[in-house]
Each structure stands twice: as C-alpha cells, then as structure tokens.
Design a protein around this motif. Sequence first.
Motif, PDB file in Angstrom:
ATOM      1  N   ARG A 107      -6.177   1.839   3.198  1.00 38.58           N
ATOM      2  CA  ARG A 107      -6.073   1.727   4.655  1.00 38.58           C
ATOM      3  C   ARG A 107      -5.280   0.496   5.082  1.00 38.58           C
ATOM      4  NH1 ARG A 107     -11.525   3.799   4.703  1.00 38.58           N
ATOM      5  NH2 ARG A 107     -12.349   1.687   4.638  1.00 38.58           N
ATOM      6  N   GLN A 108      -5.396  -0.596   4.339  1.00 40.78           N
ATOM      7  CA  GLN A 108      -4.784  -1.849   4.783  1.00 40.78           C
ATOM      8  C   GLN A 108      -3.401  -2.096   4.189  1.00 40.78           C
ATOM      9  OE1 GLN A 108      -6.275  -3.151   7.174  1.00 40.78           O
ATOM     10  NE2 GLN A 108      -8.230  -2.078   6.929  1.00 40.78           N
ATOM     11  N   THR A 109      -2.957  -1.265   3.252  1.00 44.71           N
ATOM     12  CA  THR A 109      -1.638  -1.460   2.662  1.00 44.71           C
ATOM     13  C   THR A 109      -0.574  -0.820   3.559  1.00 44.71           C
ATOM     14  OG1 THR A 109      -2.579  -1.414   0.449  1.00 44.71           O
ATOM     15  CG2 THR A 109      -0.210  -1.050   0.629  1.00 44.71           C
ATOM     16  N   PRO A 110       0.358  -1.600   4.051  1.00 45.50           N
ATOM     17  CA  PRO A 110       1.383  -1.034   4.952  1.00 45.50           C
ATOM     18  C   PRO A 110       2.413  -0.214   4.180  1.00 45.50           C
ATOM     19  CG  PRO A 110       1.834  -3.342   4.562  1.00 45.50           C
ATOM     20  CD  PRO A 110       0.521  -3.056   3.879  1.00 45.50           C
ATOM     21  N   GLU A 139       2.082  -8.662   6.582  1.00 45.10           N
ATOM     22  CA  GLU A 139       1.265  -7.671   7.285  1.00 45.10           C
ATOM     23  C   GLU A 139       0.025  -7.310   6.467  1.00 45.10           C
ATOM     24  OE1 GLU A 139       1.684  -3.144   9.189  1.00 45.10           O
ATOM     25  OE2 GLU A 139       3.414  -4.163   8.269  1.00 45.10           O
ATOM     26  N   PHE A 140       0.187  -7.197   5.165  1.00 47.51           N
ATOM     27  CA  PHE A 140      -0.960  -6.914   4.299  1.00 47.51           C
ATOM     28  C   PHE A 140      -1.992  -8.036   4.369  1.00 47.51           C
ATOM     29  CE2 PHE A 140      -2.940  -7.311   0.064  1.00 47.51           C
ATOM     30  CZ  PHE A 140      -3.629  -6.104   0.020  1.00 47.51           C
ATOM     31  N   ARG A 142      -2.442 -10.100   6.897  1.00 44.29           N
ATOM     32  CA  ARG A 142      -3.089 -10.050   8.215  1.00 44.29           C
ATOM     33  C   ARG A 142      -4.118  -8.927   8.283  1.00 44.29           C
ATOM     34  NH1 ARG A 142       2.253 -11.070  10.019  1.00 44.29           N
ATOM     35  NH2 ARG A 142       2.521  -8.821  10.428  1.00 44.29           N
ATOM     36  N   ASN A 143      -3.773  -7.771   7.731  1.00 44.36           N
ATOM     37  CA  ASN A 143      -4.702  -6.641   7.773  1.00 44.36           C
ATOM     38  C   ASN A 143      -6.001  -6.963   7.035  1.00 44.36           C
ATOM     39  OD1 ASN A 143      -2.821  -5.198   9.212  1.00 44.36           O
ATOM     40  ND2 ASN A 143      -2.089  -4.017   7.459  1.00 44.36           N
ATOM     41  N   THR A 144      -5.876  -7.535   5.846  1.00 44.32           N
ATOM     42  CA  THR A 144      -7.082  -7.832   5.070  1.00 44.32           C
ATOM     43  C   THR A 144      -7.869  -8.997   5.644  1.00 44.32           C
ATOM     44  OG1 THR A 144      -5.693  -9.169   3.581  1.00 44.32           O
ATOM     45  CG2 THR A 144      -6.167  -6.895   2.920  1.00 44.32           C
ATOM     46  N   LYS A 147      -8.636  -7.128   9.935  1.00 43.97           N
ATOM     47  CA  LYS A 147      -8.921  -5.735  10.257  1.00 43.97           C
ATOM     48  C   LYS A 147      -9.768  -5.031   9.203  1.00 43.97           C
ATOM     49  CE  LYS A 147      -4.504  -5.177  12.709  1.00 43.97           C
ATOM     50  NZ  LYS A 147      -3.257  -4.378  12.776  1.00 43.97           N
ATOM     51  N   SER A 148     -10.080  -5.716   8.124  1.00 42.11           N
ATOM     52  CA  SER A 148     -10.767  -5.043   7.022  1.00 42.11           C
ATOM     53  C   SER A 148     -12.278  -5.231   7.119  1.00 42.11           C
ATOM     54  CB  SER A 148     -10.262  -5.590   5.679  1.00 42.11           C
ATOM     55  OG  SER A 148     -10.993  -5.031   4.614  1.00 42.11           O
TER      56      SER A 148
END
Length: 216
Positions: A107-110, A139-140, A142-144, A147-148
Amino acid sequence: MILINLLPHREEKRRLRKQAFFVGLGASAAVGVVVLALGYMVQQQMISSQTERNEFLSGEIHKLEDQIKDVSSLKAEIESLKARQRSVEDLQTDRNMPVYLLNELVRQTPEGMYLSSIRQEGQSVFVSGVAQTNERVSEFLRNTAYKSEWLERPELQEIKARALQSKDARDPKRLFDFSVRLSLKRPQELSAPGKAASGPAGAASGPNPAASAVKS
C-alpha cells in the motif's frame, strides 16, 4: 484536806505527748500504706487493661498482615496470568505480522519503485530496492512515516545512483538503489482500538499485489 500530787506531772505530760505523736505517726504510716496499696492496685489494673488492648491490637495486626499477604499473592497471580495472556496474544499476533507487513508495504510503495528484498529483525524491518527517482524514495519515506498503520520511523540507510544501459547514449537513464530501515508496530501500540481489527481485515479482503511490487 489538802491533796498534794507527788507524781512528776511534767514527765507525765511529756509521755502523753510522745504517745500521741507515735500514734499519729503510726496512723499516718498506715494511711500512706493504704494509699500506696490502692495506687498500686489501680496501676496494676490499668497495666492489665492496657496489656489486653495491646494483645487485641497485635492479634488484629496479624490478621491484617495475613490478609495483606493474601492480597499480594492474588495480585502476583493476576500479574502472572496477565503476562501469560499477553504472551499468547503476542504469539497469535506475530503469526500474522508477515501478512500485515507485506500488505502495508504494497500500500505504501509508490509507482516507479520496486522492492527487491525485505528482512525483519524483531520490530525492525530492512527493505531495499530500486527507484526511478529520488522523489519516489522520499514519497515512500513520507508514506511510511505519516500514513502507515503498521510502519513508523523510517530511516534512509543508503541511496546511490547507477546508470542504466540505454540505446541512446545522449540520453542515459539512471536508477537509484536504496535501503531503508523501518520500525514495525504491534497491534497494542496502535493509536486507535479499531486499527488492530482493520489491519487483518485489509489483509484478508484486499487484493494481493505483492507479487508485482515485491520480488523475493
């Protein structure tokens, strides 16, 4: 007829005074003895009463100490049961953690970023892969980080560019090899109680695109 007292009246008066003095002294001594005896009896009675109170208090204290020991032993048993329960829950959770981890990475890998290896050591996860640009790696991260549900505290360990062989020498393409260290959350560490349930639901109901983004 004239009566003449031939006895020494002064000596008689002196004797009477001495006798009265000794009688008074004896009476005072007797009264003192009686007072002392009464005081001693009262004191002994007070001591006996206080001794009984002390014995009663000692008995109650021993009872309370026994009750405290029982409560302490019950608390120790409760803590032991809680520890066993946590151990069982941790074992059950750890059994599903690889599924949660893979789905969360997917889910978090762009796009434009591919993971080539995943290694877990305790609560730490080390991932490495290839990205088309530095922005994909950012971006990866930031997501982890924000948003994780299951991943946190990403740390970029290494990133380096490598040239990609291209037919057009004037327009060389580059890829970026990277490695990142992540921390894996446990379900009890999640901020909301419902998140622990949402993780398994997502793992069970969502599609499994791990094969397209993660290469073992």
